[in-house]
Design an enzyme around this catalytic site. Structure first.
Site, PDB file in Angstrom:
ATOM      1  N   HIS A 160       5.775   7.739   8.251  1.00 53.88           N
ATOM      2  CA  HIS A 160       5.606   6.314   8.584  1.00 53.88           C
ATOM      3  C   HIS A 160       6.254   6.011   9.949  1.00 53.88           C
ATOM      4  O   HIS A 160       7.224   5.266  10.032  1.00 53.88           O
ATOM      5  CB  HIS A 160       6.275   5.505   7.470  1.00 53.88           C
ATOM      6  CG  HIS A 160       5.891   4.067   7.398  1.00 53.88           C
ATOM      7  ND1 HIS A 160       6.175   3.147   8.371  1.00 53.88           N
ATOM      8  CD2 HIS A 160       5.245   3.367   6.429  1.00 53.88           C
ATOM      9  CE1 HIS A 160       5.729   1.958   8.021  1.00 53.88           C
ATOM     10  NE2 HIS A 160       5.158   2.049   6.866  1.00 53.88           N
ATOM     11  N   GLU A 264       0.723   5.956  11.572  1.00 54.31           N
ATOM     12  CA  GLU A 264       1.282   6.839  10.537  1.00 54.31           C
ATOM     13  C   GLU A 264       0.266   7.902  10.114  1.00 54.31           C
ATOM     14  O   GLU A 264      -0.847   7.556   9.696  1.00 54.31           O
ATOM     15  CB  GLU A 264       1.687   5.996   9.321  1.00 54.31           C
ATOM     16  CG  GLU A 264       2.548   4.790   9.656  1.00 54.31           C
ATOM     17  CD  GLU A 264       2.446   3.703   8.621  1.00 54.31           C
ATOM     18  OE1 GLU A 264       2.192   4.036   7.426  1.00 54.31           O
ATOM     19  OE2 GLU A 264       2.599   2.521   8.973  1.00 54.31           O
TER      20      GLU A 264
HETATM   21  O1  TA6 Z   1       2.361   1.314   6.423  1.00 53.32           O
HETATM   22  C1  TA6 Z   1       2.018  -0.025   6.330  1.00 53.32           C
HETATM   23  C2  TA6 Z   1       2.728  -0.641   5.143  1.00 53.32           C
HETATM   24  O2  TA6 Z   1       2.223  -0.129   3.939  1.00 53.32           O
HETATM   25  C3  TA6 Z   1       2.605  -2.149   5.244  1.00 53.32           C
HETATM   26  O3  TA6 Z   1       1.755  -2.658   4.248  1.00 53.32           O
HETATM   27  C4  TA6 Z   1       4.047  -2.629   5.096  1.00 53.32           C
HETATM   28  O4  TA6 Z   1       4.346  -2.831   3.744  1.00 53.32           O
HETATM   29  C5  TA6 Z   1       4.803  -1.457   5.707  1.00 53.32           C
HETATM   30  O5  TA6 Z   1       4.135  -0.318   5.188  1.00 53.32           O
HETATM   31  C6  TA6 Z   1       6.294  -1.446   5.472  1.00 53.32           C
HETATM   32  O6  TA6 Z   1       6.567  -1.169   4.139  1.00 53.32           O
HETATM   33  P1  TA6 Z   1       8.134  -1.187   3.678  1.00 53.32           P
HETATM   34  O7  TA6 Z   1       8.118  -0.829   2.245  1.00 53.32           O
HETATM   35  O8  TA6 Z   1       8.842  -0.157   4.540  1.00 53.32           O
HETATM   36  O9  TA6 Z   1       8.611  -2.581   4.003  1.00 53.32           O
END
Ligand code: TA6
Length: 292
Positions: A160, A264
């Site tokens: 991520h 990501e």
């Molecule tokens: O990668 C995108 C995502 O799934 C968004 O929907 C947002 O939720 C982001 O990840 C961050 O997620 P987190 O659980 O780290 O706040």
């Protein structure tokens, strides 16, 4: 008089919240730090001293909590579901199992997380996950998932990655033209990307399916291009919460959304199944081209 001479070294330091952090330095002048918590890369610094990854100034460094920024490891679940958001790997303490500092060549460190009573309570499978971080003039991150049990299991995963940018609205993601996507901000509506240069002018949360192995991010504000090459990850997520989305994130300060962009590499829609005794490997290589 030349600049500072860089050597290949790994040192352990105490990071925020007292967490053990490993500092890697490569002869090229690239530097990196990675925390034992979540085996999470927190910082990747260009020889010009420019930070290339975004780490929220409001990030929380506590056991059991996710750190906002760097390269969180998403496993075994992507997004929301039966487990906490993005799974438990990024909130667990991993173990250092490998360190390699050769006279020349990359500097690398390896972490391992294996199933235990607490994980099997929420995800009834026996597994081991290993993360290898290899620093040279590029940043290679390899995620290996081993099935150490007697039954097959399936998982989703992602790296991520939070890229540091000058102004996300002056960035473009190249290489996604023609890819199908699922838009998480419009009830998982599906579409096909028609932009050669994907611009981020409003909140975006999309997974591009079966995306190309090579993508790039052009940051026209900081005159930096990131090259992303992935293998064993079929999808690419592009996420920026914008002002509206970041208001709901207590560990992201007002306006900080403008200086980050998540692109990501992941197996998000595609789920990976591993048979007993087998393993699955996936990797991404990042390269930064900075106009000095
Ligand atoms: O990668 C995108 C995502 O799934 C968004 O929907 C947002 O939720 C982001 O990840 C961050 O997620 P987190 O659980 O780290 O706040």
């Amino acid at each position: 008089m030349g600049g500072r001479v860089h050597k290949n070294i790994i040192s352990q330091v105490q990071g925020p919240g007292g967490m053990p952090v490993f500092a890697l330095e490569h002869a090229s002048g690239y530097r990196l730090s990675v925390s034992e918590h979540g085996a999470q890369v927190l910082s990747w610094i260009h020889p010009s001293e420019r930070e290339l990854l975004f780490l929220s100034p409001q990030a929380v460094f506590e056991a059991g909590k996710a750190i906002r920024g760097g390269i969180p490891i998403v496993f075994p679940q992507f997004g929301k579901g039966a487990l906490p958001s993005h799974g438990f790997a990024r909130t667990k303490k991993w173990k250092v199992v490998r360190q390699q500092v050769r006279e020349d060549g990359p500097v690398s460190i390896g972490f391992r997380l294996q199933s235990d009573f607490s994980t099997e309570q929420v995800w009834p499978h026996q597994f081991a996950v290993e993360l290898d971080v290899e620093l040279s003039e590029t940043l290679l991150v390899v995620l290996k998932v081993f099935n150490t049990g007697s039954q097959p299991f399936s998982f989703n995963s992602a790296l991520h990655t939070y890229f540091a940018v000058g102004d996300v609205e002056r960035c473009a993601v190249l290489g996604l033209r023609g890819a199908d996507f699922v838009d998480f901000l419009t009830g998982r509506a599906r579409g096909k990307e028609d932009a050669t240069e994907l611009r981020i002018r409003e909140p975006m949360d999309r997974v591009y399916l079966r995306s190309p192995e090579c993508l790039s991010i052009q940051d026209r504000d900081r005159l930096c291009t990131f090259k992303i090459t992935k293998e064993g990850f079929s999808d690419t997520v592009v996420w920026n919460p914008g002002a509206s989305g970041s208001a709901a994130l207590p560990d992201l300060g007002d306006g900080d959304w403008r200086t980050m962009l998540c692109v990501e590499s992941g197996n998000v829609e595609s789920t990976i199944t591993v048979l007993p005794g087998e393993a699955h490997a996936s990797a991404q290589i990042l390269r930064a081209e900075v106009e000095e």
